[in-house]
Design a protein around this motif. Structure first.
Motif, mmCIF file in Angstrom:
data_model
loop_
_atom_site.group_PDB
_atom_site.id
_atom_site.type_symbol
_atom_site.label_atom_id
_atom_site.label_comp_id
_atom_site.label_asym_id
_atom_site.label_seq_id
_atom_site.Cartn_x
_atom_site.Cartn_y
_atom_site.Cartn_z
ATOM 1 N N ALA A 79 1.112 -1.184 -0.040
ATOM 2 C CA ALA A 79 0.025 -0.098 0.092
ATOM 3 C C ALA A 79 0.969 1.320 -0.012
ATOM 4 N N HIS A 80 0.267 2.253 -0.293
ATOM 5 C CA HIS A 80 1.011 3.661 -0.430
ATOM 6 C C HIS A 80 1.790 3.803 0.939
ATOM 7 N N ARG A 81 1.076 3.898 2.040
ATOM 8 C CA ARG A 81 1.586 4.100 3.354
ATOM 9 C C ARG A 81 2.677 3.222 3.635
ATOM 10 N N THR A 82 2.762 1.791 3.390
ATOM 11 C CA THR A 82 3.759 0.855 3.533
ATOM 12 C C THR A 82 4.977 1.412 2.601
ATOM 13 N N LEU A 83 4.684 1.989 1.419
ATOM 14 C CA LEU A 83 6.037 2.409 0.614
ATOM 15 C C LEU A 83 6.529 3.437 1.633
ATOM 16 N N TYR A 84 5.833 4.442 1.901
ATOM 17 C CA TYR A 84 6.533 5.576 2.560
ATOM 18 C C TYR A 84 7.125 5.071 3.896
ATOM 19 N N ARG A 85 6.458 3.955 4.603
ATOM 20 C CA ARG A 85 7.049 3.561 5.861
ATOM 21 C C ARG A 85 8.395 2.808 5.474
ATOM 22 N N GLU A 95 11.625 3.503 7.636
ATOM 23 C CA GLU A 95 12.237 2.498 8.421
ATOM 24 C C GLU A 95 13.255 1.383 8.067
ATOM 25 N N GLU A 96 13.104 0.976 6.676
ATOM 26 C CA GLU A 96 13.834 -0.087 6.026
ATOM 27 C C GLU A 96 14.754 0.351 5.123
ATOM 28 N N GLY A 97 15.049 1.435 4.951
ATOM 29 C CA GLY A 97 16.159 1.952 4.077
ATOM 30 C C GLY A 97 15.404 2.046 2.198
ATOM 31 N N PHE A 98 14.316 1.928 2.381
ATOM 32 C CA PHE A 98 13.891 1.717 0.906
ATOM 33 C C PHE A 98 14.371 3.167 0.005
ATOM 34 N N PRO A 99 14.922 2.994 -1.279
ATOM 35 C CA PRO A 99 15.267 4.200 -1.782
ATOM 36 C C PRO A 99 14.347 5.520 -1.807
ATOM 37 N N ARG A 100 14.937 6.369 -1.565
ATOM 38 C CA ARG A 100 13.856 7.514 -1.584
ATOM 39 C C ARG A 100 13.740 8.231 -3.258
ATOM 40 N N PRO A 101 12.726 8.776 -3.312
ATOM 41 C CA PRO A 101 12.231 9.148 -4.856
ATOM 42 C C PRO A 101 12.742 10.296 -5.282
#
Length: 77
Positions: A30-36, A40-46
């Motif tokens: 979900a959208h919120r999970t993407l930004y979380r 919190e998990e070091g996912f690449p920033r846009p």
């Protein structure tokens, strides 16, 4: 994980970009999970091209997924 990706690497003609919807569809989140995941998990920033255009480098998303899968495998061993 292969070559390290620099956050401020220049954009090249070979870069492919993904919208938030494409990223969410690929990861099935979900959208919120993407930004979380970003916070919190070091996912690449846009990359923000303007106020209404935000995109992710596909190679950064793929590299993150591969690294997460490798961590998952290591945790099981």
């Amino acid at each position: 994980m292969g070559e390290a990706l620099e956050r401020d690497a220049p954009i090249t003609a070979l870069d492919q970009f993904m919208t938030a919807k494409e990223v969410m569809d690929r990861l099935r989140i979900a959208h919120r999970t993407l930004y979380r995941k970003i916070e919190e998990e070091g996912f690449p920033r846009p990359i923000r091209f303007n106020a209404n255009c935000v995109r992710w480098r596909e190679r950064e998303v793929v590299a993150w997924v591969e690294a997460a899968a490798a961590r998952n495998v290591e945790a099981r061993v």
